[in-house]
Design an enzyme around this catalytic site. Structure first.
Site, PDB file in Angstrom:
ATOM      1  N   ARG A 156      63.502  88.270 -20.614  1.00 21.88           N
ATOM      2  CA  ARG A 156      63.636  88.935 -21.914  1.00 21.88           C
ATOM      3  C   ARG A 156      62.860  88.127 -22.946  1.00 21.88           C
ATOM      4  O   ARG A 156      62.773  86.908 -22.867  1.00 21.88           O
ATOM      5  CB  ARG A 156      65.105  89.021 -22.328  1.00 21.88           C
ATOM      6  CG  ARG A 156      65.890  90.049 -21.553  1.00 21.88           C
ATOM      7  CD  ARG A 156      67.309  90.164 -22.062  1.00 21.88           C
ATOM      8  NE  ARG A 156      68.117  89.004 -21.743  1.00 21.88           N
ATOM      9  CZ  ARG A 156      68.373  88.005 -22.548  1.00 21.88           C
ATOM     10  NH1 ARG A 156      67.912  88.007 -23.784  1.00 21.88           N
ATOM     11  NH2 ARG A 156      69.100  86.981 -22.163  1.00 21.88           N
TER      12      ARG A 156
ATOM     13  N   TYR B 135      59.417  93.825 -17.247  1.00 27.65           N
ATOM     14  CA  TYR B 135      60.570  93.026 -16.801  1.00 27.65           C
ATOM     15  C   TYR B 135      61.885  93.750 -17.109  1.00 27.65           C
ATOM     16  O   TYR B 135      62.081  94.245 -18.233  1.00 27.65           O
ATOM     17  CB  TYR B 135      60.572  91.625 -17.462  1.00 27.65           C
ATOM     18  CG  TYR B 135      61.889  90.934 -17.217  1.00 27.65           C
ATOM     19  CD1 TYR B 135      62.186  90.408 -15.955  1.00 27.65           C
ATOM     20  CD2 TYR B 135      62.874  90.891 -18.200  1.00 27.65           C
ATOM     21  CE1 TYR B 135      63.422  89.851 -15.700  1.00 27.65           C
ATOM     22  CE2 TYR B 135      64.117  90.319 -17.946  1.00 27.65           C
ATOM     23  CZ  TYR B 135      64.387  89.802 -16.694  1.00 27.65           C
ATOM     24  OH  TYR B 135      65.608  89.265 -16.428  1.00 27.65           O
ATOM     25  N   GLY B 136      62.802  93.757 -16.149  1.00 29.57           N
ATOM     26  CA  GLY B 136      64.056  94.514 -16.231  1.00 29.57           C
ATOM     27  C   GLY B 136      64.764  94.501 -17.576  1.00 29.57           C
ATOM     28  O   GLY B 136      65.033  95.544 -18.161  1.00 29.57           O
ATOM     29  N   GLY B 137      65.072  93.298 -18.081  1.00 25.38           N
ATOM     30  CA  GLY B 137      65.850  93.200 -19.319  1.00 25.38           C
ATOM     31  C   GLY B 137      65.154  93.845 -20.513  1.00 25.38           C
ATOM     32  O   GLY B 137      65.801  94.216 -21.493  1.00 25.38           O
TER      33      GLY B 137
ATOM     34  N   LYS C 170      70.561  96.148 -21.635  1.00 23.25           N
ATOM     35  CA  LYS C 170      70.730  95.341 -22.848  1.00 23.25           C
ATOM     36  C   LYS C 170      70.480  96.174 -24.110  1.00 23.25           C
ATOM     37  O   LYS C 170      71.181  96.037 -25.113  1.00 23.25           O
ATOM     38  CB  LYS C 170      69.779  94.146 -22.814  1.00 23.25           C
ATOM     39  CG  LYS C 170      69.952  93.256 -21.594  1.00 23.25           C
ATOM     40  CD  LYS C 170      71.323  92.675 -21.533  1.00 23.25           C
ATOM     41  CE  LYS C 170      71.454  91.685 -20.386  1.00 23.25           C
ATOM     42  NZ  LYS C 170      72.807  91.144 -20.292  1.00 23.25           N
TER      43      LYS C 170
ATOM     44  N   HIS D 107      79.143  91.434 -23.887  1.00 18.99           N
ATOM     45  CA  HIS D 107      78.405  90.853 -22.766  1.00 18.99           C
ATOM     46  C   HIS D 107      79.413  90.173 -21.837  1.00 18.99           C
ATOM     47  O   HIS D 107      79.489  88.947 -21.775  1.00 18.99           O
ATOM     48  CB  HIS D 107      77.396  89.837 -23.340  1.00 18.99           C
ATOM     49  CG  HIS D 107      76.358  89.373 -22.380  1.00 18.99           C
ATOM     50  ND1 HIS D 107      75.612  88.236 -22.607  1.00 18.99           N
ATOM     51  CD2 HIS D 107      75.899  89.882 -21.211  1.00 18.99           C
ATOM     52  CE1 HIS D 107      74.752  88.070 -21.609  1.00 18.99           C
ATOM     53  NE2 HIS D 107      74.908  89.044 -20.756  1.00 18.99           N
TER      54      HIS D 107
ATOM     55  N   SER E 251      73.593  84.362 -20.634  1.00 23.92           N
ATOM     56  CA  SER E 251      72.825  84.788 -19.460  1.00 23.92           C
ATOM     57  C   SER E 251      72.610  83.633 -18.486  1.00 23.92           C
ATOM     58  O   SER E 251      72.351  82.507 -18.900  1.00 23.92           O
ATOM     59  CB  SER E 251      71.470  85.307 -19.919  1.00 23.92           C
ATOM     60  OG  SER E 251      71.662  86.309 -20.883  1.00 23.92           O
TER      61      SER E 251
ATOM     62  N   CYS F 153      74.694  82.057 -16.551  1.00 25.96           N
ATOM     63  CA  CYS F 153      75.717  80.998 -16.519  1.00 25.96           C
ATOM     64  C   CYS F 153      76.804  81.310 -15.488  1.00 25.96           C
ATOM     65  O   CYS F 153      77.881  80.737 -15.531  1.00 25.96           O
ATOM     66  CB  CYS F 153      76.352  80.822 -17.888  1.00 25.96           C
ATOM     67  SG  CYS F 153      75.334  79.895 -19.025  1.00 25.96           S
TER      68      CYS F 153
ATOM     69  N   THR G 109      77.999  86.740 -12.688  1.00 21.71           N
ATOM     70  CA  THR G 109      78.040  87.507 -11.436  1.00 21.71           C
ATOM     71  C   THR G 109      78.872  86.744 -10.394  1.00 21.71           C
ATOM     72  O   THR G 109      79.673  87.341  -9.670  1.00 21.71           O
ATOM     73  CB  THR G 109      76.611  87.786 -10.928  1.00 21.71           C
ATOM     74  OG1 THR G 109      75.879  88.393 -11.997  1.00 21.71           O
ATOM     75  CG2 THR G 109      76.607  88.720  -9.734  1.00 21.71           C
TER      76      THR G 109
ATOM     77  N   ASP H 232      78.439  92.218 -16.062  1.00 23.80           N
ATOM     78  CA  ASP H 232      77.574  91.893 -17.206  1.00 23.80           C
ATOM     79  C   ASP H 232      78.007  92.523 -18.523  1.00 23.80           C
ATOM     80  O   ASP H 232      77.877  91.887 -19.557  1.00 23.80           O
ATOM     81  CB  ASP H 232      76.133  92.334 -16.878  1.00 23.80           C
ATOM     82  CG  ASP H 232      75.101  91.724 -17.817  1.00 23.80           C
ATOM     83  OD1 ASP H 232      75.229  90.526 -18.127  1.00 23.80           O
ATOM     84  OD2 ASP H 232      74.173  92.433 -18.226  1.00 23.80           O
TER      85      ASP H 232
ATOM     86  N   ASN I  41      64.087  83.013 -12.802  1.00 27.24           N
ATOM     87  CA  ASN I  41      64.777  84.225 -13.289  1.00 27.24           C
ATOM     88  C   ASN I  41      64.461  85.423 -12.392  1.00 27.24           C
ATOM     89  O   ASN I  41      64.477  86.562 -12.837  1.00 27.24           O
ATOM     90  CB  ASN I  41      64.372  84.520 -14.738  1.00 27.24           C
ATOM     91  CG  ASN I  41      65.252  85.587 -15.377  1.00 27.24           C
ATOM     92  OD1 ASN I  41      66.463  85.651 -15.120  1.00 27.24           O
ATOM     93  ND2 ASN I  41      64.653  86.458 -16.189  1.00 27.24           N
TER      94      ASN I  41
ATOM     95  N   ARG J 251      65.199  88.279  -9.616  1.00 26.80           N
ATOM     96  CA  ARG J 251      66.397  89.114  -9.671  1.00 26.80           C
ATOM     97  C   ARG J 251      66.579  89.989  -8.445  1.00 26.80           C
ATOM     98  O   ARG J 251      65.633  90.273  -7.718  1.00 26.80           O
ATOM     99  CB  ARG J 251      66.280  90.045 -10.894  1.00 26.80           C
ATOM    100  CG  ARG J 251      66.190  89.327 -12.238  1.00 26.80           C
ATOM    101  CD  ARG J 251      67.535  88.950 -12.735  1.00 26.80           C
ATOM    102  NE  ARG J 251      67.513  88.210 -13.982  1.00 26.80           N
ATOM    103  CZ  ARG J 251      68.521  88.230 -14.861  1.00 26.80           C
ATOM    104  NH1 ARG J 251      69.596  88.937 -14.642  1.00 26.80           N
ATOM    105  NH2 ARG J 251      68.468  87.495 -15.956  1.00 26.80           N
TER     106      ARG J 251
ATOM    107  N   ASP K  50      86.659  78.087  -6.668  1.00 28.22           N
ATOM    108  CA  ASP K  50      87.750  77.273  -7.215  1.00 28.22           C
ATOM    109  C   ASP K  50      88.022  77.572  -8.689  1.00 28.22           C
ATOM    110  O   ASP K  50      89.057  77.163  -9.225  1.00 28.22           O
ATOM    111  CB  ASP K  50      87.473  75.786  -6.984  1.00 28.22           C
ATOM    112  CG  ASP K  50      87.608  75.423  -5.509  1.00 28.22           C
ATOM    113  OD1 ASP K  50      88.613  75.858  -4.909  1.00 28.22           O
ATOM    114  OD2 ASP K  50      86.715  74.765  -4.954  1.00 28.22           O
TER     115      ASP K  50
END
Ligand code: OXD
Ligand code: MN
Length: 593
Positions: A70, A198-200, A207, A227, A249, A251, A254, A278, A375, A377, A503
């Site tokens: 993005r 690019y996707g985003g 988004k 988000h 994003s 972090c 998913t 997401d 990045n 995907r 965990d």
């Protein structure tokens, strides 16, 4: 296909007059049409068909080298008044922006096909669904939208002759970075994206619509677009509690959304179900609780780091019907690979740039030697996810017990803490900070404030957005409790202290126990932290009660240092930071002493 909606018809005609495609193809959502498009994309090299025995229905695509994330610097909110877009967003006058971009769009689809994608965010025909049409000259975009959203004739039928659909125009043009623009016109229900693949930037349902435009609509209509992942924890008695969690994003949203319970919980019969990874649309239910719905239909996940340990469910989800973007192509097997998948990089391979890749030259510290872009995907269907919640298709969504904010902080934030109440929780969200990742262009590893993980996605003024959070709290009689987590605290040598991944469920169980009033806590200056013995560490090798004590300890000095940075950020947000947030900040400062 007969198009009954006159607004759709007229607008498509108008955009075709501007972009001048050779032909217009309406996407009907059928498998026959999708297969025809895949064949075309293979013929032109836009996509590579992967080994259909090992990865049925899977394809590989590479974006241009200059087009891999993005681009926040080129993302604009175009409201009539600059103040309504706020200081955090880039702003352009709508008239000026339409004018400027029209010049770029003019004739850009000559020799190309314009695809018309009618799509729904949410269950088609349901009360909470919202519809969009994306026009694009990219087959890759069509095939991704077919995975990420609900597409086709039934959407046009559900739209009737309504004018209130979101109008998205995307053109690849020349993939020219200097003329790349991702522009939102919230007052016109319009999105214009040009010069990216690019996707985003180009899957406009995600988004652009489901966060930026939807957050604007949500404020106007009394709901929230966030988000956030949505997950359910099923107890051995069959009852399921739902948690929404916002992280910046890349972090681990998913991973958390699809976590596998550690043995200590699994053997007792606990299960975790994924509703979304997401985006969450949140509304107040008639029962006074907050309800969360995932408007998407698939996952656009970060590939590197996804493996049998970090996220077996995601890995399984990508084994069929998936489009991989910018990963390594293993030529011997005609499969894919990325850093962190396993320890067997392919010897005969092509990297994300399309060049021969020599894994022996790979140096962890030098990202330019990576085979897969950091990045890179996967676009995968939600229905292929082994832990998909049975409520995924429930148009009303699920009732939320807890909201969790989280960032990637090496030091300041403890493993988990609970806010004192909704207003304080909204404040905790507003001061979220994280070390930057590869999901957006720019330096990686720099601390930046990212309120509610929405900094790149709020379609209006950030101060007004804070106010909306406070106002919503007053409308939810049985509001979720708000928490903050940090899986990324490091020791003096820079190693992560908490094991993370599955965990993390141990922390979620404390959170849910707090929501049900089943466990006590320690009150600190920043909120409630767990008593060490209330975090279940059974079966963990390197974690003792002392480790937990260290993880939940409050480093007052670094919090005080953070205060200056928070104040600076609030000043940047500007005049519309609500008085309530400033009061919370003053109270925090006082409590820190
Ligand atoms: C995403 C992002 O792709 O946040 O989800 O960048
Ligand atoms: Mn995201």
């Amino acid at each position: 296909m007969e198009i009954k909606n006159t607004y759709v018809r007229n607008w498509v005609e108008e955009m075709a007059l501007l972009t001048r495609p050779d032909q217009i193809v309406w996407i009907d959502g059928s498998e026959t049409q999708a297969e025809e498009l895949r064949k075309q994309a293979i013929a032109t090299g836009e996509m590579i068909k992967l080994n259909q025995d090992k990865l049925p229905g899977c394809y590989l695509h590479r974006t241009a080298v200059n087009d891999v994330a993005r681009v926040e610097g080129r993302t604009f909110i175009c409201t009539t008044n600059k103040e309504d877009a706020g200081n955090i967003n880039n702003w352009m006058d709508p008239y000026e922006c339409y004018h400027k971009l029209s010049k770029l769009y003019r004739g850009s689809m000559k020799g190309r096909t314009m695809y018309v994608i009618p799509y729904s965010m949410g269950i088609v025909g349901s009360d909470f669904a919202k519809y969009g049409i994306e026009l694009t000259d990219s087959i890759y975009v069509v095939l991704n939208m077919l995975i990420m959203t609900r597409v086709g004739t039934e959407v046009l039928e559900a739209m009737g002759n309504d004018a209130g659909f979101i109008k998205g125009l995307h053109a690849k043009a020349d993939i020219d970075e200097e003329n790349r623009y991702i522009c939102h016109f919230p007052q016109d229900n319009t999105i214009w994206s040009i010069n990216s693949g690019y996707g985003g930037n180009v899957l406009l349902g995600k988004k652009c619509f489901a966060l930026r435009i939807a957050s604007y609509l949500g404020r106007k209509e009394g709901w929230m677009a966030e988000h956030m992942l949505i997950l359910g924890v099923e107890y051995p008695n069959g009852e399921t509690k739902y948690i929404c969690a916002a992280f910046p994003s890349a972090c681990g949203k998913t991973n958390l959304a699809m976590l596998i319970p550690p043995t200590v919980y699994a053997e007792k019969g606990y299960k975790v179900w994924c509703v979304g990874d997401d985006i969450a649309w949140l509304r107040v239910g008639e029962d006074g609780r907050l309800w969360a719905m995932n408007p998407e239909n698939g996952f656009f996940g970060v590939a590197p780091g996804t493996n049998e340990k970090s996220n077996p469910n995601a890995l399984h989800t990508t084994m069929k019907d998936t489009i991989f973007t910018n990963v390594v192509h293993d030529l011997d097997n005609n499969t894919v690979w990325w850093e962190g998948l396993d320890n067997n990089p392919p010897a005969n391979a092509i990297d994300w740039k399309g060049n021969k890749w020599d894994y022996t030259k790979y140096d962890k510290k030098d990202k330019s030697t990576c085979g897969a872009h950091p990045n890179s995907r996967f676009t995968a269907k939600a229905v292929n996810c082994p832990c998909l919640s049975a409520e995924f298709e429930n148009a009303n969504g699920v009732p939320v017990s807890a909201i969790v904010f989280g960032g990637r902080r090496a030091k300041t934030a403890p493993l988990v803490y609970q806010s004192f109440n909704w207003q304080h929780g909204a404040f905790v969200g507003s001061i979220m900070a994280s070390e930057t990742t590869a999901a957006a262009a720019g330096a990686v590893g720099v601390v930046r404030r990212d309120p509610m993980a929405m900094r790149p996605f709020v379609g209006y003024d950030m101060g007004d957005y804070f106010q909306h959070w406070i106002d919503m709290g007053k409308k939810i009689p049985n509001a979720p409790k708000i928490f903050h987590v940090n899986w990324f605290r490091t020791d003096d040598e820079g190693h992560f202290i908490w094991p993370g991944f599955g965990d993390n469920m141990r922390v979620l169980m404390w959170i849910l126990a707090r929501c049900e009033g089943k466990v006590d806590a320690v009150e600190t200056a920043i909120g409630f932290v767990p008593k060490a013995e209330d975090i279940n560490i059974e079966g963990l090798e390197d974690v003792t009660l002392d480790t937990i004590r260290e993880l939940v300890s409050i480093d007052t000095a670094s919090w005080k240092e953070d205060l200056a940075n928070i104040k600076e950020f609030y000043t940047l947000v500007g005049d519309r930071v609500p008085a309530e947030m400033k009061e919370e900040l003053a109270a925090l400062e006082k409590r820190l002493g």
